[in-house]
Design a protein around this motif. Structure first.
Motif, PDB file in Angstrom:
ATOM      1  N   ASN A 140       0.819  -1.214   0.000  1.00 36.71           N
ATOM      2  CA  ASN A 140       0.000   0.000   0.000  1.00 36.71           C
ATOM      3  C   ASN A 140       0.850   1.260   0.000  1.00 36.71           C
ATOM      4  O   ASN A 140       0.543   2.235  -0.698  1.00 36.71           O
ATOM      5  N   LYS A 141       1.935   1.263   0.781  1.00 43.58           N
ATOM      6  CA  LYS A 141       2.776   2.457   0.861  1.00 43.58           C
ATOM      7  C   LYS A 141       3.482   2.736  -0.463  1.00 43.58           C
ATOM      8  O   LYS A 141       3.565   3.890  -0.906  1.00 43.58           O
ATOM      9  N   VAL A 142       3.998   1.689  -1.099  1.00 43.99           N
ATOM     10  CA  VAL A 142       4.689   1.883  -2.379  1.00 43.99           C
ATOM     11  C   VAL A 142       3.711   2.351  -3.454  1.00 43.99           C
ATOM     12  O   VAL A 142       4.003   3.278  -4.216  1.00 43.99           O
ATOM     13  N   ASP A 191       0.769   3.883  -2.967  1.00 45.70           N
ATOM     14  CA  ASP A 191       0.301   5.227  -2.629  1.00 45.70           C
ATOM     15  C   ASP A 191       1.350   6.282  -2.972  1.00 45.70           C
ATOM     16  O   ASP A 191       1.020   7.381  -3.422  1.00 45.70           O
ATOM     17  N   THR A 192       2.624   5.949  -2.737  1.00 46.38           N
ATOM     18  CA  THR A 192       3.698   6.881  -3.079  1.00 46.38           C
ATOM     19  C   THR A 192       3.755   7.121  -4.583  1.00 46.38           C
ATOM     20  O   THR A 192       3.926   8.255  -5.041  1.00 46.38           O
ATOM     21  N   THR A 193       3.584   6.054  -5.359  1.00 46.02           N
ATOM     22  CA  THR A 193       3.609   6.175  -6.822  1.00 46.02           C
ATOM     23  C   THR A 193       2.446   7.037  -7.310  1.00 46.02           C
ATOM     24  O   THR A 193       2.616   7.907  -8.170  1.00 46.02           O
ATOM     25  N   VAL A 194       1.265   6.808  -6.768  1.00 41.57           N
ATOM     26  CA  VAL A 194       0.094   7.593  -7.162  1.00 41.57           C
ATOM     27  C   VAL A 194       0.283   9.061  -6.813  1.00 41.57           C
ATOM     28  O   VAL A 194      -0.027   9.959  -7.616  1.00 41.57           O
ATOM     29  N   ALA A 195       0.818   9.337  -5.616  1.00 39.90           N
ATOM     30  CA  ALA A 195       1.054  10.721  -5.204  1.00 39.90           C
ATOM     31  C   ALA A 195       2.067  11.393  -6.117  1.00 39.90           C
ATOM     32  O   ALA A 195       1.923  12.567  -6.479  1.00 39.90           O
ATOM     33  N   MET A 196       3.093  10.652  -6.509  1.00 36.52           N
ATOM     34  CA  MET A 196       4.119  11.184  -7.404  1.00 36.52           C
ATOM     35  C   MET A 196       3.523  11.547  -8.758  1.00 36.52           C
ATOM     36  O   MET A 196       3.789  12.621  -9.303  1.00 36.52           O
ATOM     37  N   LEU A 197       2.715  10.662  -9.309  1.00 34.80           N
ATOM     38  CA  LEU A 197       2.111  10.926 -10.617  1.00 34.80           C
ATOM     39  C   LEU A 197       1.136  12.098 -10.548  1.00 34.80           C
ATOM     40  O   LEU A 197       1.049  12.905 -11.482  1.00 34.80           O
ATOM     41  N   ARG A 198       0.409  12.213  -9.444  1.00 35.16           N
ATOM     42  CA  ARG A 198      -0.534  13.313  -9.280  1.00 35.16           C
ATOM     43  C   ARG A 198       0.213  14.648  -9.225  1.00 35.16           C
ATOM     44  O   ARG A 198      -0.181  15.625  -9.865  1.00 35.16           O
ATOM     45  N   ASP A 199       1.317  14.687  -8.497  1.00 34.63           N
ATOM     46  CA  ASP A 199       2.099  15.915  -8.410  1.00 34.63           C
ATOM     47  C   ASP A 199       2.734  16.262  -9.750  1.00 34.63           C
ATOM     48  O   ASP A 199       2.811  17.435 -10.126  1.00 34.63           O
ATOM     49  N   LEU A 200       3.192  15.253 -10.477  1.00 35.58           N
ATOM     50  CA  LEU A 200       3.791  15.490 -11.792  1.00 35.58           C
ATOM     51  C   LEU A 200       2.773  16.077 -12.754  1.00 35.58           C
ATOM     52  O   LEU A 200       3.076  16.992 -13.523  1.00 35.58           O
ATOM     53  N   SER A 201       1.540  15.584 -12.704  1.00 34.42           N
ATOM     54  CA  SER A 201       0.506  16.090 -13.608  1.00 34.42           C
ATOM     55  C   SER A 201       0.171  17.543 -13.326  1.00 34.42           C
ATOM     56  O   SER A 201      -0.232  18.285 -14.220  1.00 34.42           O
ATOM     57  N   ARG A 202       0.359  17.979 -12.079  1.00 37.97           N
ATOM     58  CA  ARG A 202       0.046  19.360 -11.721  1.00 37.97           C
ATOM     59  C   ARG A 202       1.175  20.320 -12.075  1.00 37.97           C
ATOM     60  O   ARG A 202       0.933  21.499 -12.297  1.00 37.97           O
TER      61      ARG A 202
END
Length: 314
Positions: A98-100, A102-113
């Motif tokens: 879950n942590k890995v 969730d970290t990947t999803v957060a990274m992609l979300r920040d990159l898209s912004r």
């Protein structure tokens, strides 16, 4: 689903004034820092005036900067825009997974912004029209460079991938105007890649850095596709940086594939056959679908459909 504050800022970026876009970029790049800053500190970081910051805040429904910070803090608390907890001793397999993820999803979300669409469009144009391309990287970023180089070859682009420091400098010494260097670094601080960038720039070649912003490599490059944050990156942070680099390169390659559709068309059969020699033969592999030839050669725009360009290098 209603957009949160950060998503709204990202979505409205092209409707903002030049100064307001600077503020938006500063907020999106470091939302946590923004929450703890004074209006003077944010204005200085974005290189705008304090009244401009006030106008920016009111555009997004806040009465002023303090109110804007409260809304931003609530957004981050609700959606957990900071990276999830790190893997630690005592975690179960479920916790680690879950942590890995969730970290990947957060990274992609920040990159898209935070992706700069104007820089991205210029990069796709440069890469699509360059006569010769060198992809340079070292260490753990070398894997991303090798993948990028091999995929560009499949698009019919004259591309070399170099990861050896000596070959990197020699290859860049032979670059000229009309050529392109893609410098990849998850940290933005690789000494050999930085040396190659300086050599290529002295020879008049175009340079696109895929690395964190405000780093030595980004400072020497013509264009920077920002990936990650500058700092003392190691361990999980370095892994996140490499994943952001890989994702950014995938975006660029997808754009180039559309931009070079006509150039790829006459080569697709030969490229497909060459690639198939590396695999156990089976049924016919699918080939790259291309659009009909377009007469458009206008400059690529960030928010318009990608049109194919004509090539005449004779």
């Amino acid at each position: 689903m209603a957009l949160n504050l950060l998503d709204r800022i990202s979505a409205m970026a092209n409707d903002l004034s030049k100064s307001e876009r600077k503020i938006a970029a500063a907020v999106l790049a470091q939302p946590q820092l923004t929450v703890s800053e004074s209006i003077a500190q944010l204005a200085k970081r974005a290189e705008v005036s304090e009244p401009t910051v006030c106008r920016f805040c009111k555009r997004f429904g806040a009465n002023g900067f303090p109110d804007f910070k409260l809304a931003l803090g609530a957004t981050m608390a609700k959606d957990s825009h900071s990276l999830p907890d790190r893997v630690k001793r005592g975690d179960s397999v479920e916790d680690v997974a879950n942590k890995v993820i969730d970290t990947t999803v957060a990274m992609l979300r920040d990159l898209s912004r935070t992706v700069d669409l104007t820089v991205l469009a210029r990069t796709v144009d440069l890469l699509s029209q360059s006569r010769r391309v060198i992809v340079a990287a070292q260490g753990l970023s070398a894997a991303a460079a090798l993948d990028c180089g091999s995929r560009l070859l499949r698009l019919g682009i004259a591309c070399e991938t170099v990861t050896d420091s000596s070959l990197m400098r020699m290859s860049c010494a032979s670059l000229r105007q009309g050529d392109l260097l893609i410098a990849i670094s998850a940290t933005g601080r690789s000494l050999d890649v930085l040396s190659a960038v300086k050599i290529a720039r002295q020879n008049g070649a175009a340079i696109v850095a895929v690395c964190p912003d405000k780093t030595p490599i980004s400072a020497e490059s013509i264009l920077t596709l920002k990936c990650g944050q500058f700092g003392d990156v190691k361990g999980d942070d370095l892994m996140i940086g490499r994943m952001m680099v890989q994702t950014m390169l995938q975006i660029v390659i997808a754009g180039v594939m559309l931009r070079r559709a006509d150039a790829i068309s006459p080569l697709k059969d030969a490229l497909t056959k060459a690639q198939e020699l590396s695999y156990i033969q089976s049924e016919d592999s699918p080939v790259l679908a291309v659009e009909e030839k377009s007469e458009s050669t206008k400059e690529l725009k960030p928010h318009e459909p990608i049109t194919t360009i004509a090539f005449d290098w004779t």
